[in-house]
Design a protein around this motif. Sequence first.
Motif, PDB file in Angstrom:
ATOM      1  N   THR A 130      -6.658 -11.740   7.860  1.00 58.10           N
ATOM      2  CA  THR A 130      -6.064 -11.908   6.526  1.00 58.10           C
ATOM      3  C   THR A 130      -4.746 -11.161   6.429  1.00 58.10           C
ATOM      4  N   LEU A 131      -4.742  -9.933   6.936  1.00 53.96           N
ATOM      5  CA  LEU A 131      -3.536  -9.100   6.879  1.00 53.96           C
ATOM      6  C   LEU A 131      -2.417  -9.710   7.713  1.00 53.96           C
TER       7      LEU A 131
ATOM      8  N   ILE B 120       0.747  -0.232   6.733  1.00 52.49           N
ATOM      9  CA  ILE B 120      -0.473  -0.554   5.996  1.00 52.49           C
ATOM     10  C   ILE B 120      -1.601  -0.842   6.984  1.00 52.49           C
ATOM     11  N   LYS B 121      -2.788  -0.348   6.710  1.00 46.63           N
ATOM     12  CA  LYS B 121      -3.934  -0.521   7.593  1.00 46.63           C
ATOM     13  C   LYS B 121      -5.122  -1.068   6.818  1.00 46.63           C
TER      14      LYS B 121
ATOM     15  N   ASN C 297     -13.594  -9.122  -2.751  1.00 41.37           N
ATOM     16  CA  ASN C 297     -12.456  -9.904  -3.254  1.00 41.37           C
ATOM     17  C   ASN C 297     -11.255  -9.013  -3.522  1.00 41.37           C
ATOM     18  N   GLY C 298     -11.500  -7.803  -4.017  1.00 37.24           N
ATOM     19  CA  GLY C 298     -10.411  -6.860  -4.263  1.00 37.24           C
ATOM     20  C   GLY C 298      -9.700  -6.468  -2.984  1.00 37.24           C
ATOM     21  N   VAL C 299     -10.464  -6.237  -1.923  1.00 33.71           N
ATOM     22  CA  VAL C 299      -9.860  -5.919  -0.629  1.00 33.71           C
ATOM     23  C   VAL C 299      -8.988  -7.072  -0.153  1.00 33.71           C
TER      24      VAL C 299
ATOM     25  N   ALA D  47      -9.635  -0.881   2.660  1.00 30.98           N
ATOM     26  CA  ALA D  47     -11.094  -0.924   2.541  1.00 30.98           C
ATOM     27  C   ALA D  47     -11.618   0.343   1.858  1.00 30.98           C
ATOM     28  N   ALA D  48     -11.080   1.486   2.252  1.00 29.17           N
ATOM     29  CA  ALA D  48     -11.522   2.749   1.651  1.00 29.17           C
ATOM     30  C   ALA D  48     -11.191   2.799   0.166  1.00 29.17           C
ATOM     31  N   ARG D  49     -10.059   2.226  -0.214  1.00 33.18           N
ATOM     32  CA  ARG D  49      -9.682   2.203  -1.629  1.00 33.18           C
ATOM     33  C   ARG D  49     -10.713   1.471  -2.472  1.00 33.18           C
TER      34      ARG D  49
END
Length: 333
Positions: free
Chosen positions: A327-328, A295-296, A280-282, A301-303
């Motif tokens: 989504t992006l 932005i990628k 959900n955060g992603v 995702a890594a964050r």
Amino acid sequence: MSLSIGHPTPQSSAMTPPSWHACVRSSDVDLHASAQPQWSLNYDQLSPGRFDGHIELVQLPGLRMIREGANCKVRQRGQIGRGHYGLAMALQQDHEAIFNGQRLGTESIMIGRSDELDLLTPADCELIGVVVEHELLAALWQSMYQKPLSAWIEEQIVVQASTASARHLDKMHRRILDLLSSSPELLNDPVALLQLRDAILIEWIEAIPSQVDTSELRRVEARKKVVDRACECMLAHADQPLSTLDVCSRIGTSPRKLDYCFNDVLGISPKRYLRLVRLNGVRRDLKSRAHEARIKVQDIAARWGFWHLSEFSRDYSAQFGELPSQTLRSAQV
């Protein structure tokens, strides 16, 4: 329900906000959360599939009616108006809804301060309720029972209504929402609105049992405290997810107790819950940061601690019904 109840409860000296009626259909859990004016809510989608939710709101002087539902399991947290109290009931569910660590039956009423909402609802569950100003609730309570509000109103508690009361509340909400849909001019009639508001609140108050047992609250709060501390610890290290043993060591509990508390309070294991919250955060970051230069997906995702992109994309797609790249792109339009 009778709409003619005598003299309406007096208003506070503050200027009364306008009354309104709104219906919202949403295909995004965050838009669903933000569609509720003046409230600060965070929703996490905990079951897979494309989200489909609906909300119907009626704002009356000092009181807001709500009817909402979603096709997915959702945990909602936040506040729904400081200085207010909420009374609500989850429909069409079988002991899967959980309010502040307390499981709900089909005739349970959730009651408590509106600044500490923590509610988990299963898929295809409908919720009805009211959020009322403290001053209005206290005045009507005093008028009905000739005594101040009960002390337990300051807790977050689940009580059991009678079958007849639960059915009546559901029917009352449907009738009033239908009435305001077919006769929106009533929203411009101050006297009718005050009578309607008091009638609604009286029905909710009368549905509360005469005896409220608070003996289990301290035990429930202790389990929920373990869950809240664990969630805070896990989210503080979302980019490098902690093991269960790490979490237990940091908050001072055992793996067995941690697993028990999560399953009791949220109906899910800590490992599974953390993964869903990270997904959900992603999704939230993909939408909020979509217009940043270069932005990628893999960076976001890594964050959140997802280092294997193919596995992450598969899990994300299963959870939300679309690839993270979709989504992006949708957020960039």
